[in-house]
Design a protein around this motif. Structure first.
Motif, PDB file in Angstrom:
ATOM      1  N   UNK A 123     -45.782 -17.073   8.451  1.00 35.97           N
ATOM      2  CA  UNK A 123     -46.164 -16.458   9.665  1.00 35.97           C
ATOM      3  C   UNK A 123     -44.902 -16.463  10.625  1.00 35.97           C
ATOM      4  N   UNK A 124     -43.758 -16.882  10.482  1.00 38.66           N
ATOM      5  CA  UNK A 124     -42.906 -16.735  11.362  1.00 38.66           C
ATOM      6  C   UNK A 124     -41.628 -15.949  10.794  1.00 38.66           C
ATOM      7  N   UNK A 125     -41.167 -16.506   9.222  1.00 41.92           N
ATOM      8  CA  UNK A 125     -39.975 -15.652   8.814  1.00 41.92           C
ATOM      9  C   UNK A 125     -40.478 -14.077   8.397  1.00 41.92           C
ATOM     10  N   UNK A 126     -41.596 -14.005   7.595  1.00 40.88           N
ATOM     11  CA  UNK A 126     -42.165 -12.885   7.268  1.00 40.88           C
ATOM     12  C   UNK A 126     -42.929 -12.261   8.246  1.00 40.88           C
ATOM     13  N   UNK A 127     -43.796 -13.016   9.110  1.00 46.41           N
ATOM     14  CA  UNK A 127     -44.636 -12.638  10.063  1.00 46.41           C
ATOM     15  C   UNK A 127     -43.900 -12.061  11.228  1.00 46.41           C
TER      16      UNK A 127
END
Length: 775
Positions: A131-135
């Motif tokens: 959710x954070x690094x990719x998102x």
């Protein structure tokens, strides 16, 4: 207070929109109308900060709390220069904000269970990456993460070798090991402690966290800094308390797992190390209101970990109105602004009884004049308290009035919600033969059934098949049509053996229903396929990790087990299976973020049920801000929209809506307009039916944070506490000397709100907009 702290342009805009005039808490807060908007303000403030700090250090939360923060952040980044994006930015102080670039940020993972494989979808490591690094497109190279698989232990071994049962005994820090394995465990714990120190140093080498966002637990924990954590604590391997374990049970597959799993967490000092950091805690729903009040109005204290944000000039709480409702500011505003209502009079009088620990009839006029809220009551007199007492007596009378010729539709988001909320009221209705009763659970509820429960049930089913005790499978037409027949017989057989106290035959009744479910789900055509399918399910579950999302067919099996349990409860009172409706709304998927309700998929089934049953009374859980599981909030959205559409088709002026609450969140006396007496017999019926029918829930694998045990016990305690509140106003003798046996036998009370359609839709807080306008 506002002048003492620097507010960003985003915060100024949201503050102006909120209309809040006074903030006197020790940490500033901003207040918004609902849970989705909480995500919007947080996303706006985050992007505003990133625009100014493109190489900053950020630390963002996991779990369900940040759902709308994540969605709004992604939406704004993708629509920065679109018409709607520009409108949002103009409205919330971001017109001149340069579009932020996130790729050069350093992400710090807040916490993680230990040990847990980073490959598991329920690990926070996986969440952060997804959710954070990719998102958000963050740099993986810059990220400072907690990967249990890569923490080096004694002799270079993996945690599965060092801690084969996945339990870490921290007493080994201080005692001698008893055997070679414990020696390795002790050495490994020291290595983990060393790793935690190095993790802390990595954060400090970056200057500390610049933007911290976190939720707050029921005990006040932020990150995994539970109640009592040292205000100067740093990154460490530590145990958690029961409240935290109960909240984590959903992530890990049950309290049996979370109670034995340690955590690695950044400390309170880690969060506040950078004095210029923006530190934000978000909270939604009235269930969070008590801990929010304590955290914002208490001087820095390790009993309330979030008070540590007092160290930061940019420390903030972002709250929904429900989460802020108990703040002194909110109370002052409630009483000072707007017209004075009768509800305000009731609330102030009953709160004064609690504050002074005085029965209502002992309150003096001077008590009322000296209190800052009751002194505001218009036409205050010696008779004011008596008027409030009379008002409450009318509520009790409504709760004891016998209902006749009603078509009743009781609904709940989850199985057991109706029972835990209003069972004694329902049993009163069912005793009247002129009433027609229907029950509907709107979601499948499969997430509440553990893998081990299904495995044990299927192993028992196999044994009964081997012994020839499930005779129906031997009938020639069973696999073509027979599996659909005699479902009421399954229920009757089960309850007969509850009565005869025969647990083996009771279990046989459950296994009968499980066989029917497997035939339906897997389209089994003969006994050999049935056996093979059972073996396949057992194998899949045994090879799954705790908390892993099940394949859809196993989800359906778990859901059908819960549906059978619900049928058993209402069969106690003669309700047939055909009157228990299982809607299985599609938004309920078992994902970390369930989808928003959709009109066709989720609203139309409810609308069709309303048309078919045509109820004169409709009950539902009234939890507009999602104080319990987010399913409550989303079911309320879908139900409100269905009622709104139904009202366009026919005259609903006579339809009554019964809004109830249960173990997640309760009404205050002034909010309810019906009070139902609860006897010891009512409590026994609820406890017995829960224990005998909700077999998958008896072990309380997913308990309330307020009690380590069955939900039925929590419900009973709430009913008793509600009686205590009313007795403080009316006096105990009003109950035990009452002229009617119903009131004399009261040892608990149920509160609910009886509304017409217009009142319900207004109370649901413009949920049509929430459905249609959601990103």
């Amino acid at each position: 207070m506002l002048q003492q702290y620097p507010l960003s342009e985003v915060e100024k805009a949201f503050l102006k929109e909120s209309g809040v005039q006074k903030i006197s808490t020790l940490i500033p807060y901003l207040m918004v109308d609902n849970f989705p908007k909480l995500g919007l303000i947080t996303a706006c403030r985050f992007l505003e900060w990133v625009s100014e700090n493109p190489k900053g250090v950020i630390s963002l939360p996991t779990g369900k709390t940040p759902e709308f923060f994540i969605k709004w952040t992604q939406y704004l980044l993708e629509n920065w220069d679109s018409k709607k994006g520009k409108e949002i930015r103009a409205k919330y102080g971001m017109s001149e904000t340069k579009k932020p670039v996130l790729k050069d940020l350093t992400f710090v993972q807040i916490d993680e269970f230990y040990p847990i494989s980073s490959q598991q979808n329920n690990s926070f490591f996986h969440y952060v990456n997804k959710f954070y690094l990719e998102g958000f497109g963050l740099s993986k190279e810059n990220a400072i993460l907690i990967n249990s698989d890569e923490i080096i232990l004694a002799e270079g071994k993996h945690f599965k070798e060092i801690f084969p049962d996945l339990k870490v005994d921290l007493t080994l820090r201080f005692r001698d090991p008893k055997n070679p394995l414990e020696k390795l465990q002790q050495q490994s714990i020291y290595k983990i402690d060393q790793w935690c120190g190095e993790y802390e140093q990595k954060i400090r080498d970056k200057g500390g966290i610049g933007f911290f966002l976190g939720g707050i637990g029921p005990d006040g924990h932020i990150a995994f800094n539970t109640r009592g954590s040292h205000l100067f604590s740093v990154t460490r391997l530590t145990e958690t308390n029961f409240e935290t374990q109960a909240v984590a049970a959903g992530d890990l597959g049950g309290i049996e797992v979370s109670a034995n799993r340690l955590v690695i967490t950044i400390g309170l000092e880690t969060i506040t190390y950078n004095p210029d950091a923006v530190g934000i805690i978000i909270a939604a729903g009235e269930a969070k209101a008590p801990i929010v009040k304590d955290s914002l109005e208490t001087p820095m204290n390790n009993v309330y970990p979030a008070t540590v944000l007092q160290k930061l000039k940019n420390g903030r709480f972002y709250l929904t109105k429900g989460a802020a409702v108990k703040l002194t500011d909110s109370m002052d505003s409630y009483y000072a602004n707007g017209d004075w209502t009768w509800e305000k009079t009731e609330r102030s009088i009953m709160d004064l009884c609690k504050k002074l620990k005085k029965y209502g009839h002992r309150l003096k006029i001077d008590d009322l004049k000296n209190d800052k809220y009751t002194s505001l009551i218009p036409d205050l007199s010696e008779n004011t308290v008596n008027q409030v007492m009379e008002s409450v007596l009318k509520k009790i009378k409504r709760g004891t009035t016998k209902e006749k010729n009603e078509v009743l539709l009781h609904t709940g988001p989850h199985h057991d919600d109706i029972s835990l909320g209003i069972l004694p009221h329902v049993t009163n209705q069912l005793q009247e033969n002129s009433n027609e009763a229907h029950f509907s659970v709107l979601t499948s509820g499969f997430t509440a059934v553990t893998n081990i429960f299904v495995i044990d049930t299927l192993l028992h089913t196999k044994r009964l098949l081997d012994e020839g005790q499930i005779q129906m499978v031997r009938y020639e037409d069973f696999f073509s049509v027979g599996y659909k027949l005699k479902t009421d017989k399954d229920v009757y057989h089960y309850l007969t053996n509850v009565a005869s106290e025969d647990p083996d035959q009771r279990m046989r009744g459950l296994c009968h229903r499980v066989v029917r479910a497997i035939v339906i789900i897997h389209q089994v055509r003969n006994r050999q396929e049935l056996r093979d399918t059972i073996n396949d399910i057992i194998s899949i579950l045994k090879n799954s990790y705790d908390g892993e999302k099940n394949p859809s067919k196993i989800q359906k099996l778990k859901g059908m087990i819960r549906e059978f349990e619900e049928e058993l409860v209402w069969a106690h009172f003669g309700v047939q299976v055909k009157n228990v409706h299982h809607l299985r709304l599609g938004f309920y998927t078992g994902d970390i973020f369930t989808e928003q309700p959709e009109k066709k998929r989720d609203v139309e089934p409810i609308l069709e049920m309303l048309r078919k049953i045509n109820p004169t009374k409709l009950s539902l859980t009234l939890d507009p801000e999602g104080s319990g599981p987010d399913t409550h909030y989303k079911v309320l959205q879908a139900t409100a929209e269905a009622v709104r559409q139904w009202a366009e088709e026919k005259d609903l002026s006579k339809l009554r809506i019964i809004g109830y609450r249960n173990v997640w969140f309760k009404f205050e006396p002034h909010e309810a307009n019906v009070i139902v007496p609860v006897s010891l017999g009512d409590m026994s019926v609820m406890e017995d039916s829960f224990s005998n029918c909700y077999l998958s829930q008896v072990n309380a694998s997913f308990p309330s944070y307020s009690h380590n045990g069955k939900f039925s016990t929590v419900a009973k305690r709430i009913w008793v506490s509600q009686l205590d509140d009313i007795q403080l106003l009316l006096g105990k003798n009003h109950f035990y000397l009452h002229e009617t046996a119903t009131v004399r036998s009261s040892h608990g009370l149920i509160f609910f709100k009886d509304m017409n359609v217009e009142e319900f839709l207004a109370h649901a807080r413009d949920l049509e907009k929430s459905i249609e306008g959601m990103i």
